[in-house]
Write a protein that holds these residues in place. Structure first.
Motif, PDB file in Angstrom:
ATOM      1  N   LEU A 201       0.838  -1.202   0.000  1.00  0.00           N
ATOM      2  CA  LEU A 201       0.000   0.000   0.000  1.00  0.00           C
ATOM      3  C   LEU A 201       0.875   1.255   0.000  1.00  0.00           C
ATOM      4  CD1 LEU A 201      -2.980   0.888   0.091  1.00  0.00           C
ATOM      5  CD2 LEU A 201      -2.801   0.910   2.590  1.00  0.00           C
ATOM      6  N   MET A 202       1.997   1.212   0.704  1.00  0.00           N
ATOM      7  CA  MET A 202       2.926   2.346   0.708  1.00  0.00           C
ATOM      8  C   MET A 202       3.486   2.599  -0.684  1.00  0.00           C
ATOM      9  SD  MET A 202       6.584   2.803   2.628  1.00  0.00           S
ATOM     10  CE  MET A 202       5.960   2.621   4.281  1.00  0.00           C
ATOM     11  N   VAL A 203       3.796   1.531  -1.409  1.00  0.00           N
ATOM     12  CA  VAL A 203       4.295   1.684  -2.781  1.00  0.00           C
ATOM     13  C   VAL A 203       3.240   2.377  -3.649  1.00  0.00           C
ATOM     14  CG1 VAL A 203       5.044   0.433  -4.850  1.00  0.00           C
ATOM     15  CG2 VAL A 203       5.866  -0.279  -2.596  1.00  0.00           C
ATOM     16  N   CYS A 204       1.973   2.027  -3.440  1.00  0.00           N
ATOM     17  CA  CYS A 204       0.882   2.672  -4.192  1.00  0.00           C
ATOM     18  C   CYS A 204       0.816   4.169  -3.888  1.00  0.00           C
ATOM     19  CB  CYS A 204      -0.462   2.018  -3.844  1.00  0.00           C
ATOM     20  SG  CYS A 204      -0.585   0.270  -4.290  1.00  0.00           S
ATOM     21  N   VAL A 205       0.971   4.530  -2.612  1.00  0.00           N
ATOM     22  CA  VAL A 205       0.937   5.942  -2.222  1.00  0.00           C
ATOM     23  C   VAL A 205       2.123   6.682  -2.829  1.00  0.00           C
ATOM     24  CG1 VAL A 205       1.018   7.539  -0.271  1.00  0.00           C
ATOM     25  CG2 VAL A 205      -0.319   5.434  -0.098  1.00  0.00           C
ATOM     26  N   LEU A 206       3.291   6.072  -2.832  1.00  0.00           N
ATOM     27  CA  LEU A 206       4.468   6.697  -3.435  1.00  0.00           C
ATOM     28  C   LEU A 206       4.255   6.935  -4.924  1.00  0.00           C
ATOM     29  CD1 LEU A 206       7.301   4.687  -1.635  1.00  0.00           C
ATOM     30  CD2 LEU A 206       6.843   7.128  -1.392  1.00  0.00           C
ATOM     31  N   GLU A 207       3.649   5.965  -5.611  1.00  0.00           N
ATOM     32  CA  GLU A 207       3.368   6.139  -7.041  1.00  0.00           C
ATOM     33  C   GLU A 207       2.421   7.320  -7.252  1.00  0.00           C
ATOM     34  OE1 GLU A 207       1.040   5.705 -10.730  1.00  0.00           O
ATOM     35  OE2 GLU A 207       0.320   5.581  -8.656  1.00  0.00           O
ATOM     36  N   PHE A 208       1.428   7.447  -6.395  1.00  0.00           N
ATOM     37  CA  PHE A 208       0.464   8.549  -6.489  1.00  0.00           C
ATOM     38  C   PHE A 208       1.165   9.895  -6.350  1.00  0.00           C
ATOM     39  CE2 PHE A 208      -2.372  11.573  -4.398  1.00  0.00           C
ATOM     40  CZ  PHE A 208      -3.499  11.518  -5.188  1.00  0.00           C
ATOM     41  N   PHE A 209       2.084  10.012  -5.412  1.00  0.00           N
ATOM     42  CA  PHE A 209       2.764  11.287  -5.182  1.00  0.00           C
ATOM     43  C   PHE A 209       3.810  11.584  -6.253  1.00  0.00           C
ATOM     44  CE2 PHE A 209       0.650  11.482  -1.197  1.00  0.00           C
ATOM     45  CZ  PHE A 209       0.767  12.792  -0.742  1.00  0.00           C
ATOM     46  N   ILE A 210       4.531  10.579  -6.712  1.00  0.00           N
ATOM     47  CA  ILE A 210       5.567  10.812  -7.725  1.00  0.00           C
ATOM     48  C   ILE A 210       4.949  11.360  -9.003  1.00  0.00           C
ATOM     49  CG2 ILE A 210       7.262   9.662  -9.223  1.00  0.00           C
ATOM     50  CD1 ILE A 210       7.801   7.729  -6.896  1.00  0.00           C
ATOM     51  N   ARG A 211       3.793  10.813  -9.384  1.00  0.00           N
ATOM     52  CA  ARG A 211       3.137  11.277 -10.624  1.00  0.00           C
ATOM     53  C   ARG A 211       2.742  12.744 -10.538  1.00  0.00           C
ATOM     54  NH1 ARG A 211      -1.880   8.583 -12.341  1.00  0.00           N
ATOM     55  NH2 ARG A 211      -2.085   7.714 -10.252  1.00  0.00           N
TER      56      ARG A 211
END
Length: 910
Positions: A201-211
């Motif tokens: 889930l943390m990886v998903c949040v990181l992807e959301f912020f990087i974009r």
């Protein structure tokens, strides 16, 4: 010693989270009435006011404080800190919403570990801290450990994502990202202490912020990924295209960016995508963030997280960002891993990085997936042949059973983890299916070699065997993902199931499988699957111990019916005769033997352990004038052999801590303990093996006038490995009633065994039971060194085969040893290694190197009377050791001859 009564509510197991909808403590609790507490210490009342507790909590905490004062010889810490601990206990016992865990830590200047350690020191009496508090503390400590590990990984990962020169803006983004992750974890997951799913889930949040980050804030790797993903939309401009607004929203997920993050963090893309498409997407929708390019406001995220924080009333995980003292712990060395000396390291040596909790979990999962990459989720062609060779083809039933159990598993997984995590349950079930078919095929191949038969119709049409084997495969998968953890020592308090807990024995509850049936497959499973890691083998061995200690003795267990039937024929199982210590359990039963048991007639005297009756043999006909007996159960016989070893091992461990000055009491205690297990096994119903052990120890000390109190026994017991406070605080007295071990001893154990116990004080005490073998794990690790017989510190290690996770081996990392003057070519070392490295220890080989190793016609697993490395008898030396000794002797004779020749030549000189 009189029993100490506890509040009846203390025996119930409820979560620490109160079912109250308030958002902050000061809006819920009324003011504390100082006039009602004139007799209490003024500083104590000041602390109560600062934490805004109600009158009931204040009274309860003061009562606990007085009990602690009376129980300890000296105050363990400052009064204020002990008062805070008493208030914490009172709030949980009374299920009152008051302060948060962070608030009480700040009030007394303690961090999480210090405060939890203080609670453990306070628990000097059996009733100071209830089972409800123990359960809450365990949950809190596990959640803290997982949160700390996740934040450490978050910091490290972000340092590789964001540029170093973007401090001001970067810190703001990091704060928002971490807070949004905490919010997503709290809302999307019912099990916030699941490390793997939380990290995905943390990886998903990181992807959301990087974009959504400006490219200038990113490291080059992520800048290039973002630019590649954003370049195609430049071709979409057309005439008459008026609906441009929806196209401004980013796609639901940037697959290339997600794959890059997964690659950098060693996690499965498939599993992270599943979390994104189910749990995280639903969270974004609930936050109205799915169709926007903007980053969420930090203040909005923080405000929404506060609602979760005050509802859970545990620690504020946002404080990790500030390095807050309440969440700091002393730095601990990383988990030990295989290393090579740093001095003179060649450049081609690959060092294994330190094992953090997240890295260890990701590596274990990756290794499991690699091991199963060649296995399918359908029966292999070899399995299909075994199925067709059966009198009744089991193929259709096997497939139907797998399908129905798969649906059940996924559904229960979703109920435990979160309603949107059913897909994750299906993925883990698929891995379990692959392992299930793979181990089944390996077992059947071994049975075919052992028995020279190919028709296993009875075994393969046994539903219990298949369900147990599948459950064991799934337990391996679940332990790989979740770590080797267990649920409250193997049982839930008061029989209340804890659904949000995937620890063993959760899988037994899901499949409605009895622990006694599950135990039958464990040993054969381990021997059939050599790729299992050392940690997983230890986990399965601990599962077996938990079954023998408590789970197999539940009310509905088939064990009691077997015992009742066997008791009509004679003793359950005689204790083992004295034998050489430190030997593994000697038996040759496989899973087929145990599931098709009984296989031979019972008798008063059990056959020797090395008996090799095949499972397909039929019970022999009784003699003409002999009364026929029911067949003897191999599974029960082996269960009791293992039970006695485990029982004696734990008694010995506790005895060593307490009574080394009274060596004469150990065999007496064991005799009473063994008598209870053999003849009064009803005392084990819905109870724990250690409860009988502590009671037997106390009883013998009483009749022998040795001063040993239950408080002392319990204190030492808490220091033993694999113990749980539930064992001595939550003992069944009668149906539906639980109390402490003291009450159990007085009202149950002593009443049942009084006559037998008093016999040990008479001039003619009962005959002592033989001491069983001190057990050693029967589960060998293929790469473990074997000690050379007759030596103190000489070991032979098998040559390790390079694996995916192993570093490159060089002459510096392998120690090359020369034996003898001229031992020969290096291939001889390879052949010696082949002998030692044989997993079934069945290679019969001399050192003349004239022919290839020839396997035995029958497979033998730890058959008594054989050495581990070859076929030497116990009284003989290993042939390998004999040959090495001959080589050493030859070298010595050559050196002596050379010295003699040199001395003579000196005499001949003029």
């Amino acid at each position: 010693m009189p029993p100490k009564k506890r509040n009846s509510g203390a025996a119930q197991n409820k979560e620490m989270k109160p079912s109250i909808k308030n958002a902050s403590p000061d809006k819920e609790n009324p003011d504390l009435s100082i006039e009602k507490h004139q007799e209490k210490d003024a500083d104590f009342m000041t602390l109560c006011q600062s934490l805004q507790v109600i009158d009931a909590v204040c009274d309860r905490a003061w009562t606990i404080w007085k009990a602690v004062q009376a129980s300890v010889d000296k105050v363990l810490d400052t009064q204020k800190r002990l008062w805070a601990a008493c208030l914490f206990v009172a709030v949980i016992d009374l299920e009152v919403a008051s302060f948060t865990f962070t608030q009480i830590l700040k009030a007394v200047d303690l961090n999480v570990k210090q405060f939890l350690g203080l609670l453990k020191k306070m628990d000097v009496n059996l009733d100071t801290i209830s089972t409800k508090v123990n359960s809450a503390v365990t949950r809190l400590e596990k959640k803290y450990d997982v949160s700390r590990a996740l934040y450490q990984r978050f910091e490290k990962t972000c340092s590789k994502i964001y540029a170093e020169d973007s401090e001001a803006k970067g810190k703001e983004i990091l704060r928002s990202c971490w807070t949004m992750f905490l919010l997503a974890k709290g809302r999307a997951l019912q099990m916030e202490d699941d490390l793997v799913i939380s990290f995905h889930l943390m990886v998903c949040v990181l992807e959301f912020f990087i974009r959504r980050c400006p490219p200038s804030l990113l490291q080059p790797l992520y800048q290039s990924v973002i630019s590649t993903a954003q370049s195609p939309p430049t071709r979409t401009s057309r005439r008459n295209q008026s609906k441009a607004k929806p196209r401004q929203a980013p796609p639901e997920v940037d697959v290339q960016l997600l794959e890059t993050l997964c690659k950098e963090n060693d996690c499965s893309v498939e599993e992270v995508k599943s979390v994104y498409q189910t749990s995280f997407s639903a969270f974004l929708d609930s936050m109205s963030l799915s169709g926007t390019r903007d980053l969420p406001q930090a203040t909005d995220l923080s405000k929404q997280y506060e609602e979760l924080y005050f509802k859970s009333r545990d620690f504020d995980s946002r404080l990790f960002l500030d390095n807050d003292e309440t969440l700091l712990t002393p730095k601990v060395e990383p988990m030990p891993v295989e290393r090579t000396p740093r001095k003179n390291l060649p450049e081609d040596v690959v060092l294994i990085p330190p094992q953090t909790p997240v890295r260890a979990a990701m590596n274990s999962i990756a290794q499991l997936r690699v091991d199963l990459i060649t296995s399918g989720d359908q029966p292999s062609s070899n399995l299909a042949v075994y199925f067709k060779n059966c009198t009744v083809d089991p193929t259709e039933e096997v497939l139907q059973r797998v399908e129905s159990l798969g649906l059940l598993f996924s559904q229960r997984f979703g109920q435990a983890v979160g309603p949107r995590c059913v897909g994750l349950g299906k993925q883990r079930f698929t891995l379990g299916i692959r392992l299930y078919y793979r181990v089944m095929e390996s077992m059947l191949k071994s049975e075919e070699k052992r028995l020279s038969v190919q028709n296993f119709s009875k075994l393969l049409n046994d539903s219990t065997f298949h369900t147990s084997l599948l459950a064991c495969a799934l337990e391996v998968v679940m332990a790989t993902y979740g770590g080797s953890t267990f649920k409250n020592g193997g049982y839930s308090n008061g029989g209340v199931p804890v659904e949000t807990d995937l620890c063993f024995p959760w899988i037994l509850d899901v499949f409605q499988l009895t622990a006694f049936d599950f135990y039958k497959v464990i040993e054969s499973f381990i021997k059939a699957e050599p790729s299992l890691s050392k940690d997983i083998v230890k986990h399965l061995e601990r599962c077996e111990h938990l079954i023998m200690e408590t789970i197999a003795w539940r009310e509905d267990s088939p064990l009691f019916e077997l015992l009742k039937r066997t008791r009509e024929e004679g003793p359950v199982e005689q204790a083992e005769p004295p034998a050489t210590l430190n030997q593994p359990l000697q038996h040759n039963h496989t899973a087929a033997d145990l599931y098709l048991s009984p296989v031979r007639p019972s008798s008063r005297t059990l056959p020797a352990p090395e008996s090799t009756a095949p499972p397909s043999s039929q019970p022999s006909a009784p003699a003409p004038h002999q009364t026929p007996r029911h067949p003897k159960s191999n599974s029960l016989s082996l269960f009791y052999k293992k039970l006695y070893r485990l029982a004696y091992m734990r008694l010995k461990m506790l005895y060593t801590q307490l009574l080394t000055s009274h060596p004469e009491l150990e065999p007496i205690m064991w005799t009473l303990f063994q008598h209870t297990l053999q003849n009064e096994y009803e005392l084990m119903r819905d109870r724990h093996l250690d409860q009988l052990m502590m009671s037997a120890m106390y009883a013998i000390c009483k009749v022998k006038n040795v001063d040993l109190r239950f408080k002392t026994i319990v204190t030492a017991y808490k220091n033993m490995p694999n113990t749980n406070q539930e064992t001595f605080k939550h003992v069944l007295i009668r149906e539906g009633q639980y109390d402490s071990i003291i009450v159990f001893y007085n009202l149950v154990f002593m009443q049942k065994l009084k006559t037998n116990i008093l016999q040990y004080a008479s001039p003619r005490p009962p005959t002592l039971s033989p001491i069983p073998h001190i057990p050693r794990s029967p589960y060998k690790f293929p790469n473990s060194p074997l000690r050379v017989p007759g030596s103190n510190n000489v070991y032979i290690s098998p040559m390790k085969s390079p694996t995916r996770m192993s570093p490159v081996m060089t002459p510096r990392t392998r120690i090359l040893v020369s034996i003898g003057e001229s031992f020969g070519t290096s291939d001889k070392f390879q052949k010696i290694n082949a002998m030692v490295n044989s997993s079934d220890r069945s290679l019969k080989r001399s050192l003349d190197m004239s022919s290839a190793p020839k396997p035995l016609k029958r497979l033998r697993f730890d058959v008594e009377g054989q050495d581990e490395a070859d076929e030497s008898k116990p009284g003989e030396e290993s042939r390998l050791i004999q040959k090495l000794a001959e080589i050493g002797s030859t070298r010595t004779r050559m050196q002596e001859q050379k010295m003699k020749d040199d001395a003579e030549s000196e005499k001949d000189k003029p």
